[in-house]
Design a protein around this motif. Structure first.
Motif, PDB file in Angstrom:
ATOM      1  N   SER A  58       0.830  -1.208   0.000  1.00  0.00           N
ATOM      2  CA  SER A  58       0.000   0.000   0.000  1.00  0.00           C
ATOM      3  C   SER A  58       0.862   1.254   0.000  1.00  0.00           C
ATOM      4  O   SER A  58       0.572   2.213  -0.724  1.00  0.00           O
ATOM      5  CB  SER A  58      -0.920   0.012   1.220  1.00  0.00           C
ATOM      6  N   VAL A  59       1.909   1.240   0.798  1.00  0.00           N
ATOM      7  CA  VAL A  59       2.805   2.405   0.853  1.00  0.00           C
ATOM      8  C   VAL A  59       3.519   2.586  -0.486  1.00  0.00           C
ATOM      9  O   VAL A  59       3.572   3.689  -1.030  1.00  0.00           O
ATOM     10  CB  VAL A  59       3.811   2.270   2.013  1.00  0.00           C
ATOM     11  N   VAL A  60       4.063   1.503  -1.022  1.00  0.00           N
ATOM     12  CA  VAL A  60       4.764   1.582  -2.306  1.00  0.00           C
ATOM     13  C   VAL A  60       3.803   2.033  -3.411  1.00  0.00           C
ATOM     14  O   VAL A  60       4.155   2.889  -4.234  1.00  0.00           O
ATOM     15  CB  VAL A  60       5.424   0.232  -2.671  1.00  0.00           C
ATOM     16  N   MET A  61       2.598   1.486  -3.404  1.00  0.00           N
ATOM     17  CA  MET A  61       1.618   1.863  -4.432  1.00  0.00           C
ATOM     18  C   MET A  61       1.229   3.332  -4.306  1.00  0.00           C
ATOM     19  O   MET A  61       1.070   4.020  -5.313  1.00  0.00           O
ATOM     20  CB  MET A  61       0.370   0.975  -4.341  1.00  0.00           C
ATOM     21  N   LEU A  62       1.087   3.811  -3.082  1.00  0.00           N
ATOM     22  CA  LEU A  62       0.761   5.217  -2.873  1.00  0.00           C
ATOM     23  C   LEU A  62       1.880   6.122  -3.392  1.00  0.00           C
ATOM     24  O   LEU A  62       1.627   7.092  -4.108  1.00  0.00           O
ATOM     25  CB  LEU A  62       0.501   5.499  -1.393  1.00  0.00           C
ATOM     26  N   LEU A  63       3.106   5.780  -3.062  1.00  0.00           N
ATOM     27  CA  LEU A  63       4.240   6.613  -3.482  1.00  0.00           C
ATOM     28  C   LEU A  63       4.461   6.558  -4.990  1.00  0.00           C
ATOM     29  O   LEU A  63       4.590   7.604  -5.644  1.00  0.00           O
ATOM     30  CB  LEU A  63       5.510   6.192  -2.738  1.00  0.00           C
ATOM     31  N   THR A  64       4.489   5.369  -5.546  1.00  0.00           N
ATOM     32  CA  THR A  64       4.744   5.269  -6.986  1.00  0.00           C
ATOM     33  C   THR A  64       3.551   5.767  -7.795  1.00  0.00           C
ATOM     34  O   THR A  64       3.721   6.480  -8.787  1.00  0.00           O
ATOM     35  CB  THR A  64       5.094   3.825  -7.393  1.00  0.00           C
ATOM     36  N   GLY A  65       2.344   5.393  -7.371  1.00  0.00           N
ATOM     37  CA  GLY A  65       1.149   5.860  -8.071  1.00  0.00           C
ATOM     38  C   GLY A  65       0.981   7.364  -7.958  1.00  0.00           C
ATOM     39  O   GLY A  65       0.578   8.025  -8.923  1.00  0.00           O
ATOM     40  N   GLY A  66       1.300   7.905  -6.791  1.00  0.00           N
ATOM     41  CA  GLY A  66       1.240   9.360  -6.614  1.00  0.00           C
ATOM     42  C   GLY A  66       2.213  10.074  -7.538  1.00  0.00           C
ATOM     43  O   GLY A  66       1.877  11.098  -8.142  1.00  0.00           O
ATOM     44  N   HIS A  67       3.412   9.516  -7.663  1.00  0.00           N
ATOM     45  CA  HIS A  67       4.400  10.104  -8.572  1.00  0.00           C
ATOM     46  C   HIS A  67       3.892  10.053 -10.013  1.00  0.00           C
ATOM     47  O   HIS A  67       3.952  11.052 -10.738  1.00  0.00           O
ATOM     48  CB  HIS A  67       5.738   9.374  -8.467  1.00  0.00           C
ATOM     49  N   LEU A  68       3.392   8.883 -10.423  1.00  0.00           N
ATOM     50  CA  LEU A  68       2.922   8.730 -11.797  1.00  0.00           C
ATOM     51  C   LEU A  68       1.730   9.636 -12.093  1.00  0.00           C
ATOM     52  O   LEU A  68       1.668  10.253 -13.157  1.00  0.00           O
ATOM     53  CB  LEU A  68       2.557   7.270 -12.065  1.00  0.00           C
ATOM     54  N   ALA A  69       0.800   9.725 -11.149  1.00  0.00           N
ATOM     55  CA  ALA A  69      -0.365  10.592 -11.354  1.00  0.00           C
ATOM     56  C   ALA A  69       0.058  12.057 -11.356  1.00  0.00           C
ATOM     57  O   ALA A  69      -0.432  12.859 -12.162  1.00  0.00           O
ATOM     58  CB  ALA A  69      -1.410  10.344 -10.275  1.00  0.00           C
ATOM     59  N   GLY A  70       0.988  12.401 -10.478  1.00  0.00           N
ATOM     60  CA  GLY A  70       1.436  13.791 -10.386  1.00  0.00           C
ATOM     61  C   GLY A  70       2.203  14.263 -11.608  1.00  0.00           C
ATOM     62  O   GLY A  70       2.133  15.440 -11.980  1.00  0.00           O
ATOM     63  N   THR A  71       2.926  13.362 -12.246  1.00  0.00           N
ATOM     64  CA  THR A  71       3.703  13.758 -13.425  1.00  0.00           C
ATOM     65  C   THR A  71       2.946  13.539 -14.729  1.00  0.00           C
ATOM     66  O   THR A  71       3.303  14.108 -15.744  1.00  0.00           O
ATOM     67  CB  THR A  71       5.037  12.980 -13.492  1.00  0.00           C
ATOM     68  N   TYR A  73      -0.708  13.533 -15.030  1.00  0.00           N
ATOM     69  CA  TYR A  73      -2.094  13.995 -15.081  1.00  0.00           C
ATOM     70  C   TYR A  73      -2.237  15.346 -14.398  1.00  0.00           C
ATOM     71  O   TYR A  73      -1.474  15.675 -13.491  1.00  0.00           O
ATOM     72  CB  TYR A  73      -3.034  12.993 -14.376  1.00  0.00           C
ATOM     73  N   THR A  74      -3.246  16.065 -14.815  1.00  0.00           N
ATOM     74  CA  THR A  74      -3.675  17.268 -14.115  1.00  0.00           C
ATOM     75  C   THR A  74      -5.017  16.944 -13.464  1.00  0.00           C
ATOM     76  O   THR A  74      -5.607  15.890 -13.747  1.00  0.00           O
ATOM     77  CB  THR A  74      -3.863  18.450 -15.086  1.00  0.00           C
ATOM     78  N   VAL A  75      -5.505  17.826 -12.628  1.00  0.00           N
ATOM     79  CA  VAL A  75      -6.823  17.603 -12.025  1.00  0.00           C
ATOM     80  C   VAL A  75      -7.879  17.476 -13.121  1.00  0.00           C
ATOM     81  O   VAL A  75      -8.748  16.607 -13.074  1.00  0.00           O
ATOM     82  CB  VAL A  75      -7.168  18.743 -11.032  1.00  0.00           C
ATOM     83  N   ALA A  76      -7.761  18.314 -14.133  1.00  0.00           N
ATOM     84  CA  ALA A  76      -8.729  18.272 -15.240  1.00  0.00           C
ATOM     85  C   ALA A  76      -8.663  16.945 -15.996  1.00  0.00           C
ATOM     86  O   ALA A  76      -9.697  16.380 -16.366  1.00  0.00           O
ATOM     87  CB  ALA A  76      -8.489  19.436 -16.194  1.00  0.00           C
ATOM     88  N   THR A  81     -11.253  12.748 -18.234  1.00  0.00           N
ATOM     89  CA  THR A  81     -10.920  11.796 -19.304  1.00  0.00           C
ATOM     90  C   THR A  81     -11.132  10.375 -18.808  1.00  0.00           C
ATOM     91  O   THR A  81     -11.151  10.107 -17.603  1.00  0.00           O
ATOM     92  CB  THR A  81      -9.450  11.937 -19.744  1.00  0.00           C
ATOM     93  N   TRP A  82     -11.278   9.459 -19.775  1.00  0.00           N
ATOM     94  CA  TRP A  82     -11.436   8.052 -19.395  1.00  0.00           C
ATOM     95  C   TRP A  82     -10.182   7.528 -18.698  1.00  0.00           C
ATOM     96  O   TRP A  82     -10.279   6.764 -17.744  1.00  0.00           O
ATOM     97  CB  TRP A  82     -11.768   7.204 -20.622  1.00  0.00           C
ATOM     98  N   ARG A  83      -9.017   7.918 -19.159  1.00  0.00           N
ATOM     99  CA  ARG A  83      -7.779   7.473 -18.503  1.00  0.00           C
ATOM    100  C   ARG A  83      -7.721   7.993 -17.073  1.00  0.00           C
ATOM    101  O   ARG A  83      -7.332   7.273 -16.164  1.00  0.00           O
ATOM    102  CB  ARG A  83      -6.549   7.926 -19.289  1.00  0.00           C
ATOM    103  N   GLY A  84      -8.127   9.230 -16.893  1.00  0.00           N
ATOM    104  CA  GLY A  84      -8.170   9.794 -15.550  1.00  0.00           C
ATOM    105  C   GLY A  84      -9.153   9.048 -14.661  1.00  0.00           C
ATOM    106  O   GLY A  84      -8.865   8.774 -13.487  1.00  0.00           O
ATOM    107  N   HIS A  85     -10.291   8.681 -15.227  1.00  0.00           N
ATOM    108  CA  HIS A  85     -11.276   7.914 -14.466  1.00  0.00           C
ATOM    109  C   HIS A  85     -10.725   6.542 -14.081  1.00  0.00           C
ATOM    110  O   HIS A  85     -11.001   6.041 -12.988  1.00  0.00           O
ATOM    111  CB  HIS A  85     -12.570   7.776 -15.248  1.00  0.00           C
TER     112      HIS A  85
END
Length: 152
Positions: A58-71, A73-76, A81-85
């Motif tokens: 869970s910790v690794v997924m949060l950190l890596t997923g957070g990095h991937l989402a942050g770099t 995706y934008t909030v919009a 978008t379907w990928r965002g969903h």
């Protein structure tokens, strides 16, 4: 670019290990316990290891997923978008999987501490099966994201 590749690889590997462990417990360990092939001590050890793996994942997924989402995706783009969903669905499934493993392990260990095996294993099997289904949905979601099939 290299950091994103490392993060994505780590994210997928840890996720697959986590889901595989949950599926193994739900599909092999608990049915064996219900049949009487496992004693309380080994089953409790397996449950403890699963929850520690789940917490670490869970910790690794949060950190890596957070990095991937942050770099990536934008909030919009996450909300529009379907990928965002799919990313947001992955986050929700991740939370549900974590909760189901924690709840299942807690209930299983409570029963095992009474030196019972079959009944707690049978009573928690549904929780772990649900966790396995959620895990498979996570992998399907990840596959859709990785395939590039869903573009908008």
């Amino acid at each position: 670019m290299v950091l994103d590749t490392v993060m994505q690889t780590l994210h997928v590997l840890v996720g697959a290990l986590w889901v595989g462990s949950v599926v193994f417990v739900a599909g092999a360990v608990l049915p064996s316990a219900v049949e009487g092939a496992l004693d309380a001590a080994p089953l409790e050890s397996i449950a403890d290891r699963l929850v520690y793996l789940s917490r670490g994942a869970s910790v690794v997924m949060l950190l890596t997923g957070g990095h991937l989402a942050g770099t990536g995706y934008t909030v919009a783009s996450l909300t529009g978008t379907w990928r965002g969903h799919l990313v947001l669905a992955m986050l929700a499934l991740w939370l549900v999987l974590t909760a189901l493993v924690e709840i299942g392990r807690s209930r299983l260990v409570d029963g095992l501490r009474e030196k019972r095996v079959r009944t707690p294993a049978e009573e928690t099997a549904t929780i772990f099966r649900a966790a396995a289904v959620v895990g498979v949905l996570l992998l399907v979601d990840a596959g859709l994201l990785a395939s590039g099939f869903v573009l908008y």
